[in-house]
Design an enzyme around this catalytic site. Structure first.
Site, PDB file in Angstrom:
ATOM      1  N   SER A   1       0.790  -1.238   0.000  1.00 20.08           N
ATOM      2  CA  SER A   1       0.000   0.000   0.000  1.00 20.08           C
ATOM      3  C   SER A   1       0.821   1.286   0.000  1.00 20.08           C
ATOM      4  O   SER A   1       0.250   2.361  -0.167  1.00 20.08           O
ATOM      5  CB  SER A   1      -0.967   0.016   1.185  1.00 20.08           C
ATOM      6  OG  SER A   1      -2.033  -0.862   0.906  1.00 20.08           O
TER       7      SER A   1
ATOM      8  N   LYS B   1       0.263   3.381  -2.959  1.00 20.79           N
ATOM      9  CA  LYS B   1      -0.901   4.272  -3.088  1.00 20.79           C
ATOM     10  C   LYS B   1      -0.500   5.752  -3.061  1.00 20.79           C
ATOM     11  O   LYS B   1      -1.229   6.602  -3.569  1.00 20.79           O
ATOM     12  CB  LYS B   1      -1.913   3.967  -1.961  1.00 20.79           C
ATOM     13  CG  LYS B   1      -2.487   2.542  -2.058  1.00 20.79           C
ATOM     14  CD  LYS B   1      -3.309   2.179  -0.815  1.00 20.79           C
ATOM     15  CE  LYS B   1      -3.851   0.763  -0.889  1.00 20.79           C
ATOM     16  NZ  LYS B   1      -4.566   0.375   0.359  1.00 20.79           N
TER      17      LYS B   1
ATOM     18  N   TYR C   1      -4.389  -3.050  -9.915  1.00 21.27           N
ATOM     19  CA  TYR C   1      -4.135  -2.731  -8.493  1.00 21.27           C
ATOM     20  C   TYR C   1      -3.177  -3.747  -7.845  1.00 21.27           C
ATOM     21  O   TYR C   1      -2.248  -3.363  -7.134  1.00 21.27           O
ATOM     22  CB  TYR C   1      -5.479  -2.675  -7.753  1.00 21.27           C
ATOM     23  CG  TYR C   1      -5.386  -2.586  -6.260  1.00 21.27           C
ATOM     24  CD1 TYR C   1      -5.149  -1.367  -5.630  1.00 21.27           C
ATOM     25  CD2 TYR C   1      -5.532  -3.720  -5.460  1.00 21.27           C
ATOM     26  CE1 TYR C   1      -5.057  -1.287  -4.247  1.00 21.27           C
ATOM     27  CE2 TYR C   1      -5.452  -3.652  -4.083  1.00 21.27           C
ATOM     28  CZ  TYR C   1      -5.207  -2.434  -3.476  1.00 21.27           C
ATOM     29  OH  TYR C   1      -5.113  -2.365  -2.114  1.00 21.27           O
TER      30      TYR C   1
ATOM     31  N   TYR D   1      -4.556   3.626   8.166  1.00 17.33           N
ATOM     32  CA  TYR D   1      -5.878   3.012   8.387  1.00 17.33           C
ATOM     33  C   TYR D   1      -6.421   3.378   9.766  1.00 17.33           C
ATOM     34  O   TYR D   1      -6.300   4.520  10.187  1.00 17.33           O
ATOM     35  CB  TYR D   1      -5.813   1.488   8.181  1.00 17.33           C
ATOM     36  CG  TYR D   1      -5.110   1.107   6.918  1.00 17.33           C
ATOM     37  CD1 TYR D   1      -5.604   1.532   5.690  1.00 17.33           C
ATOM     38  CD2 TYR D   1      -3.942   0.363   6.926  1.00 17.33           C
ATOM     39  CE1 TYR D   1      -4.964   1.202   4.508  1.00 17.33           C
ATOM     40  CE2 TYR D   1      -3.292   0.036   5.750  1.00 17.33           C
ATOM     41  CZ  TYR D   1      -3.809   0.461   4.550  1.00 17.33           C
ATOM     42  OH  TYR D   1      -3.166   0.146   3.401  1.00 17.33           O
TER      43      TYR D   1
ATOM     44  N   VAL E   1       1.202  -3.668   3.860  1.00 16.56           N
ATOM     45  CA  VAL E   1       1.203  -4.951   4.576  1.00 16.56           C
ATOM     46  C   VAL E   1       2.455  -5.786   4.311  1.00 16.56           C
ATOM     47  O   VAL E   1       2.629  -6.834   4.919  1.00 16.56           O
ATOM     48  CB  VAL E   1      -0.068  -5.803   4.313  1.00 16.56           C
ATOM     49  CG1 VAL E   1      -1.298  -5.184   4.926  1.00 16.56           C
ATOM     50  CG2 VAL E   1      -0.250  -6.099   2.841  1.00 16.56           C
TER      51      VAL E   1
HETATM   52  N1  GLU Z   1      -2.441  -5.266  -1.705  1.00 15.62           N
HETATM   53  C1  GLU Z   1      -2.921  -5.186  -0.361  1.00 15.62           C
HETATM   54  C2  GLU Z   1      -4.422  -5.374  -0.315  1.00 15.62           C
HETATM   55  O1  GLU Z   1      -5.108  -4.811  -1.097  1.00 15.62           O
HETATM   56  C3  GLU Z   1      -2.519  -3.855   0.197  1.00 15.62           C
HETATM   57  C4  GLU Z   1      -2.957  -3.649   1.625  1.00 15.62           C
HETATM   58  C5  GLU Z   1      -1.934  -2.895   2.435  1.00 15.62           C
HETATM   59  O2  GLU Z   1      -0.761  -2.878   2.099  1.00 15.62           O
HETATM   60  O3  GLU Z   1      -2.322  -2.315   3.451  1.00 15.62           O
HETATM   61  O4  GLU Z   1      -4.910  -6.098   0.472  1.00 15.62           O
END
Ligand code: GLU
Length: 304
Positions: free
Chosen positions: A64, A67, A191, A239, A257
């Site tokens: 993430s 992003k 994605y 988050y 993650v």
């Molecule tokens: N590719 C992961 C998902 O969509 C990213 C989540 C993350 O890194 O927080 O679950």
């Protein structure tokens, strides 16, 4: 003058002795194979000089953290019209939650929760083939890092694709509300590849310099846009752990993650940290602890 090399080395040494390291993400099978014993910290100064310690040359899945880069690209392409499709408020919910989408008519809370990031990817996909968009993303990241040796790990992308039920559900739910422009398979396919970009901690630290806003940093977005991306990282980058991260670290940050965190000390440095074990909110446990110590030692919190 703060002795950064000594501080960075001391933090890495302290982290090596930590027993409680968190749990690696296992819902993406390929990430479950990563050794949780690893740790790296890298501080990139505006000049591009990097001070690092630990496993800073080992590539990891940025997940993430990607992003941040796709948001910068989407704002460059669409400007403020992006905000018709995604909000700018913290969610207070897990990264992959679907709860708010029902009440809020398919408009995700912010660009860093999964639903919001899926909309951002969908927005930059419009009218382009996924491989063109992914090439643009890699070009952006490579320019930011000043390093061509940054790639997508296809095995990680395939592994996430095979288990992407929740993200597909989020995309389909937004499609039902008219907030998806492409078939969900195309958007989610893009994605998961975006999330599978692999970088070393040193490369990630260098790549974050476009948000530092000091002379010498790459100017890939305007200062006003960098300021706003930093604001979103501060309020939404972790988050339902964003408030806690602001409280403990006090820097704009974005976690993934894979165990990476990119944090920005405005005007001073771009910092990347990586340790694969996560806390309950899906943010790197030792990564957060290391940043907390770095900020305490340097006085770099934006709150003084
Ligand atoms: N590719 C992961 C998902 O969509 C990213 C989540 C993350 O890194 O927080 O679950």
């Amino acid at each position: 003058m703060t002795d950064l090399p000594a501080i960075v080395a001391q933090i890495a040494a302290d982290m090596a002795g930590e027993v409680e390291r968190g749990a690696v993400a296992d819902y993406i099978p390929e990430l479950a194979k990563v050794d949780p014993g690893q740790f790296a910290l890298a501080v990139a100064l505006p000049s591009g000089h990097v001070i690092s310690a630990g496993d800073a040359a080992t590539p990891f899945s940025i997940q993430s953290v990607s992003k941040v880069f796709t948001l910068a690209i989407a704002l460059g392409r669409l400007g403020d019209s992006l905000w018709n499709r995604v909000g700018r408020e913290p969610s207070g919910l897990a990264f992959n939650s679907i709860l708010q989408l029902e009440n809020e008519a398919g408009i995700p809370r912010n660009p860093f929760v999964n639903a919001g990031a899926i909309v951002v990817t969908d927005a930059i996909l419009a009218g382009h083939a996924p491989k063109v968009v992914l090439a643009e993303l890699l070009a952006f990241i490579r320019a930011a890092a000043g390093d061509e040796d940054i790639h997508i790990n296809k095995a990680v992308a395939r592994s996430e694709q095979a288990t992407a039920h929740r993200n597909i559900a989020l995309a389909e739910f937004m499609a039902a509300h008219g907030n998806l422009r492409n078939p969900s398979a195309l958007t989610i396919g893009t994605y998961v590849h975006q999330c599978a970009v692999e970088m070393t901690t040193a490369q990630l630290a260098r790549a974050g310099r476009f948000l530092v806003g000091a002379p010498g940093c790459p100017r890939l977005v305007s200062p006003a846009r960098a300021r706003r991306i930093n604001a979103l990282m501060m309020t939404c980058g972790h988050y339902d752990g964003s408030g806690e991260f602001a409280y403990r670290v006090g820097l704009p940050g974005k976690s993934g993650v894979g165990g990476g965190i990119l944090a920005i000390a405005p005007g001073r440095a771009s910092i990347a940290v990586w340790s694969p074990g996560l806390n309950a909110q899906g943010n790197s446990r030792l990564g957060t602890l290391a940043l907390e110590r770095l900020v305490r030692a340097t006085g770099w919190s934006v709150f003084g």
